[in-house]
Motif scaffolding. Structure first.
Motif, PDB file in Angstrom:
ATOM      1  N   ARG A  98       3.358   6.346   2.101  1.00 45.86           N
ATOM      2  CA  ARG A  98       3.821   7.725   1.891  1.00 45.86           C
ATOM      3  C   ARG A  98       3.149   8.676   2.881  1.00 45.86           C
ATOM      4  NH1 ARG A  98       2.783   6.372  -3.712  1.00 45.86           N
ATOM      5  NH2 ARG A  98       4.708   5.685  -4.723  1.00 45.86           N
ATOM      6  N   LEU A  99       1.863   8.457   3.161  1.00 41.03           N
ATOM      7  CA  LEU A  99       1.157   9.288   4.150  1.00 41.03           C
ATOM      8  C   LEU A  99       1.798   9.152   5.531  1.00 41.03           C
ATOM      9  CD1 LEU A  99      -2.578   8.690   3.120  1.00 41.03           C
ATOM     10  CD2 LEU A  99      -1.285  10.840   2.915  1.00 41.03           C
TER      11      LEU A  99
ATOM     12  N   ASN B  28       0.863  -1.181   0.000  1.00 38.84           N
ATOM     13  CA  ASN B  28       0.000   0.000   0.000  1.00 38.84           C
ATOM     14  C   ASN B  28       0.903   1.236   0.000  1.00 38.84           C
ATOM     15  OD1 ASN B  28      -1.852   2.059   0.554  1.00 38.84           O
ATOM     16  ND2 ASN B  28      -3.156   0.707   1.778  1.00 38.84           N
ATOM     17  N   HIS B  29       1.346   1.603  -1.182  1.00 37.37           N
ATOM     18  CA  HIS B  29       2.318   2.698  -1.311  1.00 37.37           C
ATOM     19  C   HIS B  29       1.728   4.036  -0.862  1.00 37.37           C
ATOM     20  CE1 HIS B  29       5.146   0.082  -3.263  1.00 37.37           C
ATOM     21  NE2 HIS B  29       4.297  -0.205  -4.250  1.00 37.37           N
ATOM     22  N   THR B  30       0.442   4.256  -1.143  1.00 39.15           N
ATOM     23  CA  THR B  30      -0.191   5.530  -0.775  1.00 39.15           C
ATOM     24  C   THR B  30      -0.185   5.721   0.736  1.00 39.15           C
ATOM     25  OG1 THR B  30      -1.616   5.437  -2.729  1.00 39.15           O
ATOM     26  CG2 THR B  30      -2.297   6.904  -0.932  1.00 39.15           C
TER      27      THR B  30
END
Length: 414
Positions: free
Chosen positions: A75-76, A70-72
Motif C-alpha cells: 500500500r505504501l 506484505n500488504h502494508t
C-alpha cells in the motif's frame, strides 16, 4: 511497471526500501520470508526455483518457504506511485494472491461429489475457473491435483448439456490432457458425438471450448485408428468451420478454429471431409485476418488440402487463392513462404489455369527471389519445382527484358 523507472529518466529516486533486494526494481507484489526480509514475489520464487535454500540478504537458511504478503508495504508503494504520477509512474495494481492448495483440493472434491447440490458443484467449478484465469501458477497448481481426471467424468456424465457440463468443459479447455485421457475420449464414439454437438450450441463460449478440447484430443491421441475415428465425424468439420466464420463478434474463434482444423487435416484419410464442409473457401476468405502463427497454420492446412484432388480443385476454383498465395511468399515468415509455395506447386501441377493466374500475379519474380534467399531448403526445392512447371507459361518478352529474371539460370531439378 514500465522498464523506464531509472532515476535519471524520471528525475526521481525510488526509495531503496521499495526496491526488491534481488532485482533492485520497484516491488509489485512484496512478500516476506521466514527471515523477516521482504522481496518481490516473482524474484524470490525464481530464487528458490533455481535451487537456492538461503535468504538472499541474510544468507540464513530458509527453514520455511512460505511467502507472506506484505500488504502494508504494498500500500505504501501504491501511495508513492500515485503521489509521483507527474513523473510518469503508474500505480501498481493490487496483486491477486496465488491459490491455496487446500482450497483447490476442497473445490475439486466439491465439484466431483454426487452428494453435493448441483448449485454448489457449479459454484466450485466457477471458482476454479476464476483461479485458473488468474495466473499460470494457479493453472499448474490445479492441474497438479489431477483436475483433468476429475473434470472429464463431470463433462460426460450428463449428455443433456447442463451448466455443469459447460463449466467443466471451460476448465478442461485450459489444461493439457495425458495420452491416456485423450484416448479415453477418442475411444468412446458417444463422447466424440457429444463434443461435436456442442460445436453447434447457442453459446459461442461452449462452441469454442468444445473445439479446443477436440484439438487437444486429436493432437494427444497417437493411435492412428483412434485419430481416424475422431476425424471421421462429419459434424466436427462443419462445426469447426462455422466457428471460423465469427472472427469479428468473437475474435478467439479464429485462433481456436484454425488450430482445430489443422489438427483434423493432419489425418490424411479424412481430409476430403474438410473440403466437403467448405474449408477451402473459408480458409481463403479468412487468410488476411490471421495473426502470424495462425496464418502459418492456415497455410499449412491449405497445403495439406491441396494434396488431395478434391481440395486442389476447390482451391483452384476460388478466384483469390492463387493471388493471395503469391502475395504471401517472402512476406509473413519462412514457414508461411514454404507452405504457400507448396500449395502453389500442387495447384499449378494440376491446373494450367492456376499456372496462368500465378504468372499474372507475379509469381516468377517471387520464386526467383525465393531461391536466392535465406529461406529453408524445402521452400527452395518447392520454388524450383514450381519454376519448372511454369516454364511454358513464362512471358518470353519479360524474361528477355527484365532484370527480375536475371537469375533464371538457376539449375532446376530434372
Amino acid at each position: 511497471m514500465p522498464g523506464s523507472l531509472e532515476p535519471l529518466d524520471l528525475g526521481i529516486q525510488i526509495p531503496y526500501y521499495f526496491r526488491c533486494p534481488i532485482s533492485l526494481e520497484l516491488m509489485r507484489d512484496p512478500v516476506t520470508v521466514c527471515t523477516g526480509q521482504t522481496y518481490d514475489r516473482a524474484s524470490i520464487e525464481s530464487w528458490v526455483a533455481t535451487g537456492n535454500t538461503t535468504c538472499p540478504v541474510t544468507r540464513a537458511p530458509l527453514a520455511d518457504f512460505t511467502l507472506i504478503p506484505n500488504h502494508t508495504l504494498r500500500r505504501l508503494i501504491q501511495d508513492w506511485c500515485v503521489a509521483n504520477r507527474a513523473f510518469g509512474i503508474e500505480r501498481i495494481p493490487t496483486p491477486k494472491q496465488p491459490a491455496d492448495p487446500a482450497l483447490v483440493r476442497s473445490l475439486l472434491n466439491q465439484a466431483s461429489s454426487q452428494s453435493v447440490p448441483q448449485s454448489s458443484r457449479l459454484s466450485a467449478l466457477r471458482r476454479l475457473r476464476g483461479l485458473a484465469r488468474d495466473s499460470d501458477k494457479n493453472r499448474s497448481l490445479i492441474a497438479s491435483h489431477n483436475a483433468s481426471e476429475i473434470l472429464l467424468p463431470i463433462l460426460f456424465s450428463n449428455t443433456e448439456s447442463s451448466e455443469l457440463n459447460h463449466e467443466s468443459l471451460a476448465l478442461l479447455a485450459m489444461f493439457s490432457l495425458s495420452e491416456f485421457e485423450c484416448e479415453s475420449v477418442a475411444s468412446h464414439p458417444d463422447r466424440i458425438n457429444y463434443l461435436s454437438r456442442l460445436l453447434f450450441h447457442t453459446s459461442m463460449d461452449v462452441r469454442v471450448n468444445s473445439a479446443v478440447l477436440i484439438e487437444i484430443v486429436v493432437t494427444g491421441t497417437r493411435l492412428p485408428e483412434l485419430r481416424a475415428q475422431i476425424t471421421n465425424t462429419d459434424e466436427i468439420y462443419e462445426g469447426v468451420i462455422d466457428i471460423l466464420k465469427n472472427p469479428i463478434s468473437y475474435p478467439r474463434s479464429l485462433k481456436v478454429g484454425i488450430k482445430a482444423l489443422f489438427s483434423l487435416c493432419l489425418v490424411k484419410q479424412t481430409r476430403h471431409k474438410a473440403v466437403l464442409a467448405g474449408a477451402p473457401g473459408i480458409l481463403i476468405d479468412r487468410l488476411p485476418d490471421f495473426e502470424k502463427c495462425d496464418a502459418e497454420r492456415a497455410l499449412a492446412t491449405i497445403e495439406l488440402l491441396c494434396r488431395i484432388p478434391a481440395g486442389c480443385a476447390a482451391f483452384a476454383g476460388h478466384a483469390l487463392t492463387v493471388p493471395l498465395l503469391v502475395k504471401i511468399i517472402l512476406k509473413i515468415s519462412e514457414r508461411a513462404t514454404e507452405y504457400a509455395a507448396g500449395a502453389l506447386l500442387s495447384l499449378c501441377s494440376e491446373s494450367e489455369q492456376s499456372q496462368r493466374e500465378a504468372v499474372a500475379a507475379g509469381v516468377l519474380t517471387q520464386l526467383l527471389l525465393l531461391v536466392q534467399s535465406d529461406c529453408t531448403e524445402r521452400a527452395k526445392r518447392k520454388a524450383q519445382l514450381l519454376l519448372k512447371h511454369l516454364r511454358d507459361s513464362w512471358p518470353q518478352d519479360s524474361i528477355g527484358n527484365s532484370d527480375d529474371f536475371a537469375c533464371s539460370e538457376v539449375v532446376l531439378p530434372s
